[in-house]
Design an enzyme around this catalytic site. Structure first.
Site, PDB file in Angstrom:
ATOM      1  N   LYS A   1       0.774  -2.138   7.320  1.00 30.04           N
ATOM      2  CA  LYS A   1       1.302  -1.217   6.318  1.00 30.04           C
ATOM      3  C   LYS A   1       2.636  -0.667   6.773  1.00 30.04           C
ATOM      4  CE  LYS A   1      -3.296  -0.221   4.778  1.00 30.04           C
ATOM      5  NZ  LYS A   1      -4.326   0.688   4.360  1.00 30.04           N
ATOM      6  N   ARG A   2       2.840  -0.737   8.073  1.00 31.42           N
ATOM      7  CA  ARG A   2       4.045  -0.171   8.642  1.00 31.42           C
ATOM      8  C   ARG A   2       5.289  -0.996   8.308  1.00 31.42           C
ATOM      9  NH1 ARG A   2       4.071   3.866  13.097  1.00 31.42           N
ATOM     10  NH2 ARG A   2       1.984   4.383  12.387  1.00 31.42           N
TER      11      ARG A   2
END
Length: 467
Positions: free
Chosen positions: A241-242
């Site tokens: 998600k980063r």
RNA sequence: GUCCCCAUCGUCUAGUCCGGCCAAGGACACCGCCCUUUCACGGCGGCGACGCCGGUUCAAAUCCGGCUGGGGACGCCA
């Protein structure tokens, strides 16, 4: 007998992400392809992290992509009694046992094992504890896995995979608060729901032998398993998600079409000869597990963009116009779908990769923008003022303001000044759109309409004359 | 660390199961050229891969073994 039954079983701990969406898609397509049943099941056994908002987000994502489920959504929190009964049964049959080790102790032992270079897993010290030994202490229920022998996982994609039982662990079935764990519910649910094909990500492959053992302990039929490779981010490794954009809905919000998303997702790990473009309808006819690849693939936003551009280019303009409205709204243009908007959309279908891009580049249709300074400097030369004025006059006299009627006017004016059409078209473009990049100048004028065109030309000439 | 999986252009893939049709095909991206009122679209062309080493075979991207590399799993998460 319902034929093939598949399921998508996300845990509601966030939005629907790219990887989950593809898992769902493969399950859905497989069921549709074989006229089977597709079940949606929410794995909300983790009370800490599950949220109702996530459930909504996941259903929204599924719906947007057009994946319809035949049953469910089922919620595991609503089936707790069932799991408790099954656990009790295993306990009574001696196939499970109470374990009083605390999480802290387990952590410590795991660390110690890791330090010694061993596989960190439960040392089974409570396995033969007499029932009285658990008296008064909090306990979890563990599965009594066989200590020797081999367990074979028959995988549809990878063939038979052998695991030595001594490598396997005694899974926790029920937590100390009595709630069931994933590995337990997934088996109980898949068995009771009659799932025939468990299709999921590679990350579950190593859980499968333990689950196979559980099926056997429960005395139920084994489903067929199929594990497909994970989708990696552009940096390699699991999508994060980063550093990767992983929310499916974020793509909708950025102007992607669901059919582009589906087409892209299905091609990640699956192929059909040299074909690149697939409609959903076609996929439900030809999708096959045999053509799913075994190696992981990377998520490439560029290719998604390309497919989206393709679907915008070939899409129905009426539908695109309707979809474009909210993107226009975001930019402050309160417009309704209309035949005029459809006409405007048509001029941008070939030059927009997303609806967001389309909304941005079509702004000039909704307001008369100030010309880009550099463009004005280059194209708004003094001699253009009378040219603009003459064109405006001739346009005013045209019986019909159609591209076919406008064209001779521009050519005539261009010839008069001894130049080619481009010499006139580019300044016109700046006058009408505020920039040097736009759809064909005649298309633009057609959308703008005679009055607005004349207004913008006059405005430009006044500007040149410094008025 | 242990176990498991995987391995064709930068990326997605076709071909691998049933070795020869593959001096490896398509798509994205990138680079040229053409079309052209700009930008796109479109057309044409270019760049670019069978990870390595051995074995089997008349013949291997395709079969076998090892190595290397990548990934995953080892929770009272799912």
């Amino acid at each position: 007998m319902r034929g093939i039954v598949t399921r998508f079983a996300p845990s509601p701990t966030g939005y629907l992400h790219i990887g989950g969406a593809r898992t769902a898609l493969f399950n859905w397509l497989f069921a549709r392809r074989h006229g089977g049943t597709f079940i949606l099941r929410i794995e909300d056994t983790d009370q800490e992290r599950s949220t109702p908002e996530s459930v909504v987000a996941i259903l929204e994502g599924m719906t947007w992509l057009g994946m319809t489920w035949d049953e469910g959504p089922y919620y595991q929190t609503e089936r707790r009694e069932l799991y408790r009964e099954e656990a009790k049964r295993l306990l009574a049959e001696g196939k499970a046992y109470r374990c009083v080790c605390t999480p802290e102790e387990l952590d410590r032992r795991r660390e110690a094992a890791r330090a010694k270079g061993e596989k960190p897993r439960y040392d089974r010290r409570c396995r033969d504890l007499p029932p009285s030994g658990a008296e008064g202490k909090p306990f979890v229920v563990r599965f009594k896995a066989p200590l020797s022998g081999t367990t074979i996982v028959r995988d549809l994609l990878r063939g038979d995979i052998a695991y030595e039982n001594e490598e396997l662990d005694d899974l926790v079935l029920l937590r100390s608060d009595g709630s069931p764990t994933y590995n337990f519910v997934v088996v109980v649910d898949d068995a009771t729901m009659g799932i025939t094909h468990v299709l999921r990500g590679d990350d579950h492959l190593n859980n499968t032998p333990k689950q196979v053992l559980l099926y056997e302990a429960l005395g139920t039929l084994l489903p067929r398993f199929g594990h497909f490779p994970l989708i990696h981010g552009m940096e390699g490794g699991k999508l994060s998600k980063r550093q990767d954009d992983v929310s499916v809905m974020a793509y909708r919000d950025r102007g992607f079409l669901p059919e582009a998303m589906v087409n892209y997702l299905v091609r990640l790990g699956w192929g059909h000869g040299d074909q690149e473009i697939f409609s959903v309808e076609e996929l439900t006819r030809i999708f096959s597990l045999e053509s799913v690849g075994k190696s992981p693939s990377r998520f490439d936003p560029e290719k998604l963009l390309h497919l989206n551009a393709h679907y915008i280019k070939t899409g129905n303009p009426e539908r695109l116009a309707a979809l474009l409205v909210p993107f226009l709204g975001k930019r402050g243009f309160d417009v309704e779908p209309s035949p005029w908007l459809v006409k405007a959309v048509r001029t941008f279908q070939e030059r927009s990769r997303t609806l967001e891009e389309m909304a941005e580049s079509s702004e000039f249709y909704f307001l008369c923008k100030d010309p880009d300074p550099k463009a004005a400097e280059k194209f708004f030369t003094p001699e253009m003022a009378p040219v603009f004025e003459e064109i405006a006059r001739e346009f005013a006299d045209l019986p019909d303001f159609t591209p076919a009627a406008m064209e001779p006017v521009l050519h005539r004016v261009a010839e008069k000044t001894g130049s080619k059409l481009g010499k006139v078209a580019q300044p016109m473009r700046v006058a009408l759109t505020g920039g040097t990049v736009s759809p064909g100048i005649f298309e633009v004028m057609d959308v703008l309409g005679r009055d607005e065109v004349i207004r913008r030309l006059s405005r430009a000439s006044r500007r040149i004359r410094g008025a």
